[in-house]
Design an enzyme around this catalytic site. Structure first.
Site, PDB file in Angstrom:
ATOM      1  N   ARG A 117       0.836  -1.228   0.000  1.00 33.55           N
ATOM      2  CA  ARG A 117       0.000   0.000   0.000  1.00 33.55           C
ATOM      3  C   ARG A 117       0.857   1.259   0.000  1.00 33.55           C
ATOM      4  NH1 ARG A 117      -2.345  -3.653  -0.727  1.00 33.55           N
ATOM      5  NH2 ARG A 117      -4.287  -4.408   0.161  1.00 33.55           N
ATOM      6  N   SER A 184     -10.374  -0.445   4.106  1.00 29.19           N
ATOM      7  CA  SER A 184      -9.510  -0.674   5.279  1.00 29.19           C
ATOM      8  C   SER A 184      -9.014   0.667   5.823  1.00 29.19           C
ATOM      9  CB  SER A 184      -8.299  -1.514   4.887  1.00 29.19           C
ATOM     10  OG  SER A 184      -8.736  -2.731   4.368  1.00 29.19           O
ATOM     11  N   GLU A 280      -4.218   3.576   6.660  1.00 25.38           N
ATOM     12  CA  GLU A 280      -4.220   3.346   5.206  1.00 25.38           C
ATOM     13  C   GLU A 280      -4.965   4.494   4.518  1.00 25.38           C
ATOM     14  OE1 GLU A 280      -4.874  -0.635   3.774  1.00 25.38           O
ATOM     15  OE2 GLU A 280      -5.805   0.107   1.947  1.00 25.38           O
TER      16      GLU A 280
HETATM   17  C1  FAD Z   1     -15.472  -0.249   0.229  1.00 27.86           C
HETATM   18  C2  FAD Z   1     -14.004  -0.048  -0.105  1.00 27.86           C
HETATM   19  C3  FAD Z   1     -13.209  -1.142  -0.349  1.00 27.86           C
HETATM   20  C4  FAD Z   1     -11.858  -0.982  -0.656  1.00 27.86           C
HETATM   21  N1  FAD Z   1     -11.101  -2.094  -0.896  1.00 27.86           N
HETATM   22  C5  FAD Z   1      -9.794  -1.948  -1.190  1.00 27.86           C
HETATM   23  C6  FAD Z   1      -8.983  -3.101  -1.452  1.00 27.86           C
HETATM   24  O1  FAD Z   1      -9.441  -4.227  -1.460  1.00 27.86           O
HETATM   25  N2  FAD Z   1      -7.675  -2.898  -1.727  1.00 27.86           N
HETATM   26  C7  FAD Z   1      -7.121  -1.648  -1.767  1.00 27.86           C
HETATM   27  O2  FAD Z   1      -5.913  -1.537  -2.034  1.00 27.86           O
HETATM   28  N3  FAD Z   1      -7.863  -0.543  -1.527  1.00 27.86           N
HETATM   29  C8  FAD Z   1      -9.173  -0.674  -1.235  1.00 27.86           C
HETATM   30  N4  FAD Z   1      -9.941   0.433  -0.987  1.00 27.86           N
HETATM   31  C9  FAD Z   1      -9.315   1.766  -1.018  1.00 27.86           C
HETATM   32  C10 FAD Z   1      -9.505   2.511  -2.367  1.00 27.86           C
HETATM   33  O3  FAD Z   1     -10.382   1.803  -3.190  1.00 27.86           O
HETATM   34  C11 FAD Z   1      -8.172   2.647  -3.099  1.00 27.86           C
HETATM   35  O4  FAD Z   1      -7.255   3.326  -2.300  1.00 27.86           O
HETATM   36  C12 FAD Z   1      -8.338   3.385  -4.427  1.00 27.86           C
HETATM   37  O5  FAD Z   1      -7.145   3.328  -5.163  1.00 27.86           O
HETATM   38  C13 FAD Z   1      -8.779   4.826  -4.243  1.00 27.86           C
HETATM   39  O6  FAD Z   1      -9.138   5.332  -5.515  1.00 27.86           O
HETATM   40  P1  FAD Z   1      -9.781   6.777  -5.658  1.00 27.86           P
HETATM   41  O7  FAD Z   1      -9.840   7.104  -7.120  1.00 27.86           O
HETATM   42  O8  FAD Z   1     -11.044   6.875  -4.916  1.00 27.86           O
HETATM   43  O9  FAD Z   1      -8.630   7.651  -4.967  1.00 27.86           O
HETATM   44  P2  FAD Z   1      -8.806   8.930  -4.045  1.00 27.86           P
HETATM   45  O10 FAD Z   1      -9.385   8.504  -2.737  1.00 27.86           O
HETATM   46  O11 FAD Z   1      -9.475  10.016  -4.782  1.00 27.86           O
HETATM   47  O12 FAD Z   1      -7.260   9.327  -3.826  1.00 27.86           O
HETATM   48  C14 FAD Z   1      -6.395   8.524  -3.054  1.00 27.86           C
HETATM   49  C15 FAD Z   1      -5.006   9.168  -3.048  1.00 27.86           C
HETATM   50  O13 FAD Z   1      -4.438   9.140  -4.352  1.00 27.86           O
HETATM   51  C16 FAD Z   1      -4.137  10.467  -4.809  1.00 27.86           C
HETATM   52  N5  FAD Z   1      -4.430  10.491  -6.251  1.00 27.86           N
HETATM   53  C17 FAD Z   1      -5.602  10.149  -6.842  1.00 27.86           C
HETATM   54  N6  FAD Z   1      -5.471  10.222  -8.188  1.00 27.86           N
HETATM   55  C18 FAD Z   1      -4.207  10.631  -8.441  1.00 27.86           C
HETATM   56  C19 FAD Z   1      -3.462  10.899  -9.635  1.00 27.86           C
HETATM   57  N7  FAD Z   1      -3.983  10.749 -10.843  1.00 27.86           N
HETATM   58  N8  FAD Z   1      -2.173  11.309  -9.506  1.00 27.86           N
HETATM   59  C20 FAD Z   1      -1.607  11.458  -8.276  1.00 27.86           C
HETATM   60  N9  FAD Z   1      -2.252  11.221  -7.108  1.00 27.86           N
HETATM   61  C21 FAD Z   1      -3.536  10.806  -7.202  1.00 27.86           C
HETATM   62  C22 FAD Z   1      -5.031  11.380  -3.988  1.00 27.86           C
HETATM   63  O14 FAD Z   1      -4.490  12.674  -3.899  1.00 27.86           O
HETATM   64  C23 FAD Z   1      -5.041  10.649  -2.652  1.00 27.86           C
HETATM   65  O15 FAD Z   1      -3.857  10.927  -1.948  1.00 27.86           O
HETATM   66  C24 FAD Z   1     -11.302   0.317  -0.709  1.00 27.86           C
HETATM   67  C25 FAD Z   1     -12.111   1.432  -0.474  1.00 27.86           C
HETATM   68  C26 FAD Z   1     -13.463   1.254  -0.179  1.00 27.86           C
HETATM   69  C27 FAD Z   1     -14.322   2.463   0.053  1.00 27.86           C
END
Ligand code: FAD
Length: 301
Positions: A117, A184, A280
């Site tokens: 992560r 998480s 996380e």
């Molecule tokens: C119900 C649920 C289940 C989940 N299960 C998992 C799992 O099984 N495994 C797992 O690893 N994660 C899991 N996650 C966490 C989440 O899905 C991941 O972290 C995912 O990658 C977040 O994507 P997002 O587009 O919403 O990112 P955001 O929440 O919008 O951003 C996350 C971070 O990335 C940065 N960021 C976003 N886009 C960019 C870009 N293009 N360039 C630079 N920085 C950027 C943001 O500034 C922030 O710091 C889960 C979340 C939820 C709500």
């Protein structure tokens, strides 16, 4: 400047005072040679749709990472993972644009310093660049990775693995569109084998997995459950009763409620196991990303 994909892994502690860029750069292209599929995907694509699309095109390998919310750019930053697979296992390259001068460069897998992560984008390159696209290199020789409940599959095909992952996730995880949560909340702690052996003397049932030949991952959900906190309700926030690593908003929680419950959990786990849980979830205060709740709560814990 803060970039957001879907915001599914972010908690705003207070109103952010800067500019937020919503990543909506779309586009996917595929090519192949004898041994590999090469997928070039732009950062605003929805990760779960990409996984589904690959499956439909008979490009197999991403099934374990089905249904992870969010966009491709963030999947790189977070090095998303589930059921024994991580994004880094498929990442060929990442294209980034620097904020300061707009220059675009390509990083290869090892440049990205992927870890559990974690990646260079959460460390040295935090707030310095925008991830604009990802190159995946996927072997044409499919090797299933069966992990936890997937071991119970009778007939192992990519489609069955995909379906099983979706079924488990639907059962175990609250749907974030209706029940506020970030997945998480804490990382699973990584410990040395010696440390694990010592812990096992006191807690024979402790749940753990191999990370690599020197390090083990302990289930943070197990630690929290052991502290008696699974299902624990703290005002407007709860520890989810089907998965102790998930905190849910019961409807009207504000960031301070979430912070207080998270700190309470950290404290309990530290007292029981002498293990410090690491967040996380990504926290944002009015100036940008912060590492913990300390200054926000402005109190010792
Ligand atoms: C119900 C649920 C289940 C989940 N299960 C998992 C799992 O099984 N495994 C797992 O690893 N994660 C899991 N996650 C966490 C989440 O899905 C991941 O972290 C995912 O990658 C977040 O994507 P997002 O587009 O919403 O990112 P955001 O929440 O919008 O951003 C996350 C971070 O990335 C940065 N960021 C976003 N886009 C960019 C870009 N293009 N360039 C630079 N920085 C950027 C943001 O500034 C922030 O710091 C889960 C979340 C939820 C709500």
């Amino acid at each position: 400047m803060l970039i957001l994909g879907n915001g599914s892994n972010v908690i705003f502690l207070e109103n952010y005072h800067g500019i937020i860029l919503l990543d909506r750069i779309y586009g996917i292209s595929f090519r192949e040679d004898r041994f590999f599929w090469y997928v070039h995907v732009n950062s605003g694509e929805v990760w779960s749709k990409l996984v589904y699309k690959c499956l439909k095109l008979n490009i197999f390998g991403l099934e374990n990472l089905a249904m992870i919310p969010g966009r491709v750019g963030a999947s790189v930053v977070q090095n998303i993972g589930a059921y024994g697979k991580e994004l880094k296992d498929f990442c060929d390259y990442v294209d980034i644009v620097y904020f300061n001068n707009g220059s675009k460069i390509r990083l290869n897998n090892s440049d990205c310093k992927f870890n559990y992560r974690n990646s260079i984008f959460k460390q040295h390159l935090l707030n310095k660049c925008y991830v604009v696209s990802l190159g995946l290199k996927i072997s044409k020789f499919w090797q299933p990775k069966l992990y936890c409940n997937l071991l119970k599959l009778n007939c192992v095909t990519p489609k069955n693995v995909y379906d099983a992952v979706c079924t488990i996730r639907k059962y175990k995880l609250p749907d974030y569109r209706f029940v506020g949560n970030v997945g998480s909340f804490f990382k699973n702690p990584v410990v040395s084998i010696n440390r694990l052996i010592k812990l096992k003397n006191y807690f024979p049932d402790i749940v753990y997995y191999n990370l690599n030949k020197n390090k083990m991952i302990i289930s943070a959900a197990w630690l929290i459950k052991y502290c008696g906190l699974k299902g624990y309700k703290f005002g407007t926030v709860s520890v989810y009763n089907k998965h102790a690593l998930i905190l849910i908003n019961n409807g009207s929680a504000i960031s301070r409620d979430v912070a207080k419950l998270a700190c309470y959990i950290e404290k309990k786990v530290k007292n029981y196991f002498s293990i410090l849980l690491e967040l996380e979830v990504c926290l944002v205060n009015k100036y940008g990303i912060v590492k913990d709740f300390k200054t926000f709560l402005n109190e010792k814990y």
